[in-house]
Design a protein around this motif. Structure first.
Motif, short mmCIF file in Angstrom:
data_model
loop_
_atom_site.label_atom_id
_atom_site.label_comp_id
_atom_site.label_asym_id
_atom_site.label_seq_id
_atom_site.Cartn_x
_atom_site.Cartn_y
_atom_site.Cartn_z
N PRO A 176 0.65 -1.11 0.04
CA PRO A 176 -0.19 -0.08 -0.03
C PRO A 176 0.91 1.17 0.11
O PRO A 176 1.88 1.40 0.48
CB PRO A 176 -0.73 -0.13 1.27
N LYS A 177 0.37 2.26 -0.84
CA LYS A 177 0.94 3.58 -0.60
C LYS A 177 0.94 4.50 0.73
O LYS A 177 -0.08 4.06 1.29
CB LYS A 177 0.49 4.27 -1.86
N ARG A 178 1.73 5.50 0.64
CA ARG A 178 1.34 6.10 1.99
C ARG A 178 0.10 6.66 2.27
O ARG A 178 -0.30 6.75 3.54
CB ARG A 178 2.48 7.41 1.98
N ASN A 179 -0.76 6.93 1.34
CA ASN A 179 -1.92 7.72 1.40
C ASN A 179 -2.99 6.60 1.70
O ASN A 179 -4.20 6.89 1.91
CB ASN A 179 -2.39 8.54 0.44
N GLU A 180 -2.77 5.22 1.65
CA GLU A 180 -3.63 4.27 1.43
C GLU A 180 -3.76 3.51 2.77
O GLU A 180 -4.63 3.20 3.51
CB GLU A 180 -3.49 3.18 0.33
N LYS A 181 -2.40 3.31 3.39
CA LYS A 181 -2.31 2.82 4.54
C LYS A 181 -2.71 1.18 4.61
O LYS A 181 -1.87 0.18 5.09
CB LYS A 181 -3.00 3.53 5.59
N THR A 182 -3.92 0.95 4.11
CA THR A 182 -4.40 -0.53 4.22
C THR A 182 -5.32 -0.67 2.85
O THR A 182 -6.00 0.28 2.45
CB THR A 182 -5.23 -1.01 5.34
N VAL A 183 -5.09 -1.88 2.37
CA VAL A 183 -5.84 -2.28 1.23
C VAL A 183 -6.79 -3.53 1.67
O VAL A 183 -5.80 -4.65 2.22
CB VAL A 183 -5.39 -2.20 -0.33
N THR A 184 -7.66 -3.77 1.15
CA THR A 184 -8.51 -5.11 1.56
C THR A 184 -9.27 -5.71 0.26
O THR A 184 -9.84 -4.94 -0.44
CB THR A 184 -9.50 -4.82 2.73
N SER A 185 -9.17 -7.02 0.31
CA SER A 185 -10.18 -7.72 -0.70
C SER A 185 -10.85 -8.86 -0.16
O SER A 185 -10.28 -9.43 0.63
CB SER A 185 -9.31 -8.16 -1.81
N GLU A 186 -12.17 -8.84 -0.32
CA GLU A 186 -12.92 -9.98 0.35
C GLU A 186 -13.35 -11.11 -0.70
O GLU A 186 -13.70 -10.82 -1.97
CB GLU A 186 -14.23 -9.52 0.92
N TYR A 187 -13.58 -12.04 0.03
CA TYR A 187 -14.02 -13.34 -0.76
C TYR A 187 -15.16 -14.23 -0.19
O TYR A 187 -15.38 -14.07 0.99
CB TYR A 187 -12.80 -14.44 -1.29
N ASP A 188 -15.90 -15.11 -1.22
CA ASP A 188 -16.63 -16.12 -0.46
C ASP A 188 -15.91 -17.58 -0.99
O ASP A 188 -15.16 -17.45 -1.44
CB ASP A 188 -18.01 -16.15 -1.10
N ILE A 189 -16.95 -18.52 -0.55
CA ILE A 189 -16.19 -19.65 -0.61
C ILE A 189 -15.76 -20.12 -2.19
O ILE A 189 -14.82 -21.06 -2.47
CB ILE A 189 -16.78 -20.99 -0.02
N LYS A 190 -16.58 -19.59 -3.14
CA LYS A 190 -16.45 -19.79 -4.26
C LYS A 190 -15.48 -19.24 -5.30
O LYS A 190 -14.74 -19.89 -6.07
CB LYS A 190 -17.78 -19.56 -5.10
#
Length: 226
Positions: A176-190
């Motif tokens: 992640p860049k300085r202005n982002e701090k965190t990045v997230t991606s979510e998933y299901d079982i498929k």
């Protein structure tokens, strides 16, 4: 339920001949597919039936899965390792591999020894010297097909890991860049990048039973720490 996979350090050279180290973390959240698997107070998961409680812990920096099997019945149960498996994204890992392990220990002992010979002025004389002796002792352990768990007691299994390196995916920024701090991606079982099953076969009395618990990674979060 969360699991730390790996702590990354990346040195970044800045202007002025200074060096700055940024720390990147990846944290993965694991979810069960079976609604009978419940969350525990220590952020783990537990599956229960009449004979056993099985606790799962994924909170580790190396991605290992810790499995605690508690026998709550009134008699011994026997884990059949040759019929138990850990399946990671469809690939079968055997609990029992018919392996043997050799453990070698070295020990050194000191003792005093009398030495007879000529002195510096050619007289016959005795003297004592300290002598060391090194010995090796090897013990070979043969892997067992079955593990006995007496009543009201437990065993802990730690043989497999889900992932020991950060996931690199197109749908999530690894650093992640300085202005982002965190990045997230979510998933299901498929569409999860990791789906795994723990299959335990055990004998209780005259009955043979199999427990098949399935989990998947539901969220990947990359952190940047200044």
């Amino acid at each position: 339920m969360k699991k730390i996979l790996l702590l990354l350090m990346m040195p970044v050279l800045l202007l002025g001949s200074c060096e700055t180290i940024h720390y990147y973390y990846q944290l993965n959240e694991v979810q069960p597919s079976n609604p009978k698997i419940v969350t525990t107070e220590d952020s783990g998961y537990k599956y229960s039936n009449r004979e056993v409680d099985i606790n799962y812990s994924f909170w580790s920096a190396d991605g290992y899965v810790y499995i605690k099997i508690y026998n709550k019945s009134r008699s011994n149960i026997y884990i059949n390792l040759d019929k138990s498996f850990f399946v990671l994204n469809g690939y079968v890992n055997d609990y029992y591999k018919n392996e043997s392990y050799e453990n070698t220990k070295k020990s050194t002992s000191l003792y005093s020894k009398s030495i007879t010979g000529l002195t510096y002025d050619n007289y016959l004389g005795n003297n004592r010297a300290t002598v060391s002796k090194t010995s090796e002792n090897s013990v070979t352990t043969v892997e067992k097909k079955k593990l006995t768990i007496p009543k009201k007691s437990y065993r802990v299994l730690k043989k497999f890991y889900v992932e020991d390196l950060p996931f690199k995916r197109c749908d999530i920024t690894l650093y992640p860049k300085r202005n982002e701090k965190t990045v997230t991606s979510e998933y299901d079982i498929k569409n999860s990048p990791v789906v795994f099953r723990n299959i335990l076969n055990y004998t209780s009395g005259d009955k043979i039973k199999t427990i098949d618990n399935k989990f998947y990674i539901s969220k990947i979060t990359n952190y940047r720490k200044e």
